[in-house]
Design an enzyme around this catalytic site. Sequence first.
Site, PDB file in Angstrom:
ATOM      1  N   PHE A 123      49.687   5.730  61.866  1.00  0.00           N
ATOM      2  CA  PHE A 123      50.519   6.725  62.951  1.00  0.00           C
ATOM      3  C   PHE A 123      51.213   5.333  63.718  1.00  0.00           C
ATOM      4  O   PHE A 123      50.627   4.714  64.430  1.00  0.00           O
ATOM      5  CB  PHE A 123      49.505   7.326  63.941  1.00  0.00           C
ATOM      6  CG  PHE A 123      50.138   8.201  64.928  1.00  0.00           C
ATOM      7  CD1 PHE A 123      50.784   9.413  64.624  1.00  0.00           C
ATOM      8  CD2 PHE A 123      50.167   7.778  66.334  1.00  0.00           C
ATOM      9  CE1 PHE A 123      51.296  10.187  65.856  1.00  0.00           C
ATOM     10  CE2 PHE A 123      50.540   8.404  67.451  1.00  0.00           C
ATOM     11  CZ  PHE A 123      51.249   9.752  67.218  1.00  0.00           C
ATOM     12  N   GLY A 240      43.735  14.322  68.132  1.00  0.00           N
ATOM     13  CA  GLY A 240      43.425  12.942  67.605  1.00  0.00           C
ATOM     14  C   GLY A 240      42.373  12.671  68.689  1.00  0.00           C
ATOM     15  O   GLY A 240      41.502  11.672  68.391  1.00  0.00           O
ATOM     16  N   ARG A 266       8.743  -3.366  72.752  1.00  0.00           N
ATOM     17  CA  ARG A 266       8.998  -4.258  73.403  1.00  0.00           C
ATOM     18  C   ARG A 266       7.814  -4.169  74.684  1.00  0.00           C
ATOM     19  O   ARG A 266       7.954  -3.114  75.262  1.00  0.00           O
ATOM     20  CB  ARG A 266      10.223  -4.623  74.189  1.00  0.00           C
ATOM     21  CG  ARG A 266      10.236  -5.692  75.063  1.00  0.00           C
ATOM     22  CD  ARG A 266      10.251  -7.004  74.433  1.00  0.00           C
ATOM     23  NE  ARG A 266      10.597  -7.994  75.509  1.00  0.00           N
ATOM     24  CZ  ARG A 266      10.391  -9.435  75.257  1.00  0.00           C
ATOM     25  NH1 ARG A 266      10.111  -9.841  74.036  1.00  0.00           N
ATOM     26  NH2 ARG A 266      10.599 -10.103  76.085  1.00  0.00           N
ATOM     27  N   GLU A 361      45.002   6.206  71.784  1.00  0.00           N
ATOM     28  CA  GLU A 361      45.064   7.437  71.804  1.00  0.00           C
ATOM     29  C   GLU A 361      45.130   7.933  73.068  1.00  0.00           C
ATOM     30  O   GLU A 361      44.977   9.158  73.632  1.00  0.00           O
ATOM     31  CB  GLU A 361      44.214   8.071  70.914  1.00  0.00           C
ATOM     32  CG  GLU A 361      44.367   7.839  69.378  1.00  0.00           C
ATOM     33  CD  GLU A 361      44.241   8.784  68.387  1.00  0.00           C
ATOM     34  OE1 GLU A 361      44.221   9.997  68.681  1.00  0.00           O
ATOM     35  OE2 GLU A 361      44.070   8.457  67.220  1.00  0.00           O
ATOM     36  N   THR A 363      45.122   6.107  77.448  1.00  0.00           N
ATOM     37  CA  THR A 363      44.052   5.378  78.415  1.00  0.00           C
ATOM     38  C   THR A 363      43.124   6.465  78.937  1.00  0.00           C
ATOM     39  O   THR A 363      43.864   7.887  79.389  1.00  0.00           O
ATOM     40  CB  THR A 363      44.782   4.640  79.158  1.00  0.00           C
ATOM     41  OG1 THR A 363      45.381   5.290  80.093  1.00  0.00           O
ATOM     42  CG2 THR A 363      45.528   3.497  78.597  1.00  0.00           C
TER      43      THR A 363
HETATM   44  N1  COS Z   1      51.976  19.336  73.617  1.00  0.00           N
HETATM   45  C1  COS Z   1      52.986  19.761  73.213  1.00  0.00           C
HETATM   46  N2  COS Z   1      54.199  19.139  74.047  1.00  0.00           N
HETATM   47  C2  COS Z   1      54.030  18.525  74.827  1.00  0.00           C
HETATM   48  C3  COS Z   1      52.712  17.972  75.173  1.00  0.00           C
HETATM   49  C4  COS Z   1      51.689  18.580  74.372  1.00  0.00           C
HETATM   50  N3  COS Z   1      50.196  18.273  74.628  1.00  0.00           N
HETATM   51  N4  COS Z   1      52.766  17.283  76.359  1.00  0.00           N
HETATM   52  C5  COS Z   1      54.080  17.198  76.665  1.00  0.00           C
HETATM   53  N5  COS Z   1      54.729  17.975  75.776  1.00  0.00           N
HETATM   54  C6  COS Z   1      56.120  18.026  75.695  1.00  0.00           C
HETATM   55  C7  COS Z   1      56.512  18.749  77.078  1.00  0.00           C
HETATM   56  O1  COS Z   1      56.683  20.119  77.055  1.00  0.00           O
HETATM   57  C8  COS Z   1      58.074  18.247  77.412  1.00  0.00           C
HETATM   58  O2  COS Z   1      58.878  19.110  76.516  1.00  0.00           O
HETATM   59  P1  COS Z   1      60.404  19.689  76.980  1.00  0.00           P
HETATM   60  O3  COS Z   1      61.101  18.230  76.889  1.00  0.00           O
HETATM   61  O4  COS Z   1      60.788  20.478  75.999  1.00  0.00           O
HETATM   62  O5  COS Z   1      60.239  19.980  78.260  1.00  0.00           O
HETATM   63  C9  COS Z   1      58.021  16.852  76.534  1.00  0.00           C
HETATM   64  O6  COS Z   1      57.003  16.913  75.790  1.00  0.00           O
HETATM   65  C10 COS Z   1      57.976  15.721  77.436  1.00  0.00           C
HETATM   66  O7  COS Z   1      56.865  15.745  78.197  1.00  0.00           O
HETATM   67  P2  COS Z   1      56.510  15.075  79.635  1.00  0.00           P
HETATM   68  O8  COS Z   1      57.671  15.263  80.329  1.00  0.00           O
HETATM   69  O9  COS Z   1      55.190  15.552  80.114  1.00  0.00           O
HETATM   70  O10 COS Z   1      56.692  13.767  79.170  1.00  0.00           O
HETATM   71  P3  COS Z   1      56.043  12.282  79.848  1.00  0.00           P
HETATM   72  O11 COS Z   1      57.197  11.158  79.557  1.00  0.00           O
HETATM   73  O12 COS Z   1      55.997  12.541  81.297  1.00  0.00           O
HETATM   74  O13 COS Z   1      54.751  11.753  79.310  1.00  0.00           O
HETATM   75  C11 COS Z   1      52.492  11.770  78.863  1.00  0.00           C
HETATM   76  C12 COS Z   1      53.648  12.673  79.247  1.00  0.00           C
HETATM   77  C13 COS Z   1      52.199  10.587  79.762  1.00  0.00           C
HETATM   78  C14 COS Z   1      51.219  12.620  78.815  1.00  0.00           C
HETATM   79  C15 COS Z   1      52.731  10.989  77.415  1.00  0.00           C
HETATM   80  O14 COS Z   1      53.693   9.978  77.370  1.00  0.00           O
HETATM   81  C16 COS Z   1      51.384  10.479  76.675  1.00  0.00           C
HETATM   82  O15 COS Z   1      50.515  11.194  76.273  1.00  0.00           O
HETATM   83  N6  COS Z   1      51.319   9.164  76.765  1.00  0.00           N
HETATM   84  C17 COS Z   1      50.197   8.549  76.328  1.00  0.00           C
HETATM   85  C18 COS Z   1      50.788   7.911  74.583  1.00  0.00           C
HETATM   86  C19 COS Z   1      49.492   7.841  74.018  1.00  0.00           C
HETATM   87  O16 COS Z   1      48.240   8.300  74.041  1.00  0.00           O
HETATM   88  N7  COS Z   1      49.682   6.599  73.260  1.00  0.00           N
HETATM   89  C20 COS Z   1      48.545   6.367  72.240  1.00  0.00           C
HETATM   90  C21 COS Z   1      49.293   5.994  70.828  1.00  0.00           C
HETATM   91  S1  COS Z   1      48.312   6.295  69.666  1.00  0.00           S
HETATM   92  S2  COS Z   1      47.292   4.552  69.918  1.00  0.00           S
END
Ligand code: COS
Length: 386
Positions: A123, A240, A266, A361, A363
């Site tokens: 991924f 995930g 122990r 996935e 923090t």
């Molecule tokens: N399921 C479906 N859609 C989702 C969702 C979810 N769980 N969370 C957000 N969305 C959608 C929102 O509805 C929004 O859609 P629209 O543009 O149609 O309104 C869009 O995604 C953007 O959402 P949001 O404004 O909440 O985005 P942000 O930039 O504020 O980010 C977080 C949200 C912080 C939650 C996200 O960036 C995140 O999860 N970050 C961590 C990433 C991660 O886990 N990385 C590890 C990678 S694998 S090691």
Amino acid sequence: MDFSLTGDQREIQGLTRELAQAEIEPNAAAWDRERRFPVELYGKLAELGLMGVCVPEELGGAGADFLSYILVLEELSRADAGVGVTVAVHTSACTLPILAFGTDEQRERFVPPLARGEKIGAFALTETGSGSDAGALRTTAVPDGEGWRISGTKQFISTAEQASTFVFFARTDLETDGARGVSAFILDREHVEVTREEEKLGLNSSSTGELRIETHVDRDRLLHEEGKGFMVAMRTLDGGRIGIAAQALGIAQAAYDVAREYAKERRTFGKAIAEHQAIQFKLADMSTEIDAARLLVYRAAWLKEQGEPHTEAGAKAKLFASEMATRQTSAAIQILGGYGYTKEFPVERYYRDAKITEIYEGTSEIQRLVIARSILELQREPAVPA
Ligand code: COS
């Protein structure tokens, strides 16, 4: 409310435990020391159907439910968390999004080799400048004939070196910043180049690499609709995160098992240390927190299996299980004292392995943000796709 596992769930749990005790646990210390990805192991997991546990049988999987898959991750991680993460990323972060968002053609083409373990999946979302702020990714996919030219780099990609199939994210709308202009793609090994392998604190039997991508892909590589890639990423992480929570749970259980046995053997001040209240209280806390994490993890898995919203439940499970694993692997070292700090016992490895579950996935801070948005109704829990 029924807390018991089904016969099928118990069977797959038992079968995984047996394999883990015979083939994984005895080798885990050496794989850690040698920083070796045990490539030969994945064929054996595949033979037992463990590379596609919750994938339908007609697409090459074992046809079990999501909780069965979570039980498998817990058991694998109890023996070796590096193996746990490789199977977790392969399944939840590569096979399942193709299953959920792919066309019939994509499903039939990409899922069976993954589910049968002939190919390993990865991924690719994170970049140097976009980890927690995943929507800030800079890799571009520019229209190019019948498809796209994809250019960029990806960082901290689990199994980058060994994977053959990548669920991959790039910006197709270069005018839009943030989450909106992102699309998801399915890439093959030949589309990517591994430019660096990370040296890590733990999880040494898994691999983590950097990718450079400079490639053309045809239209049939687009996963779901153009511009909907961020939603694909978020939905993938929703599931995930339950897998990573199960990994943390497995690590903590392993640490508890060692600490409990050690405490009975122990002796200090004329009795087993398990007879001292200082140690009893530590073990009682460990057992309680492990139970609490297990209930959160299994509930989140159950909600996902029912097709119910599980964003908040998965974030809570990951938040609690991962922080609990760090806390309790540290407690296990304390119970073993000086021995716990040496490589004579596996608890120092569990401690090193546990830490990453608070980071990847999403923090702990991101999990708190997701939970807060949900409980304060700042973001509606998205409907689950059919
Ligand atoms: N399921 C479906 N859609 C989702 C969702 C979810 N769980 N969370 C957000 N969305 C959608 C929102 O509805 C929004 O859609 P629209 O543009 O149609 O309104 C869009 O995604 C953007 O959402 P949001 O404004 O909440 O985005 P942000 O930039 O504020 O980010 C977080 C949200 C912080 C939650 C996200 O960036 C995140 O999860 N970050 C961590 C990433 C991660 O886990 N990385 C590890 C990678 S694998 S090691």
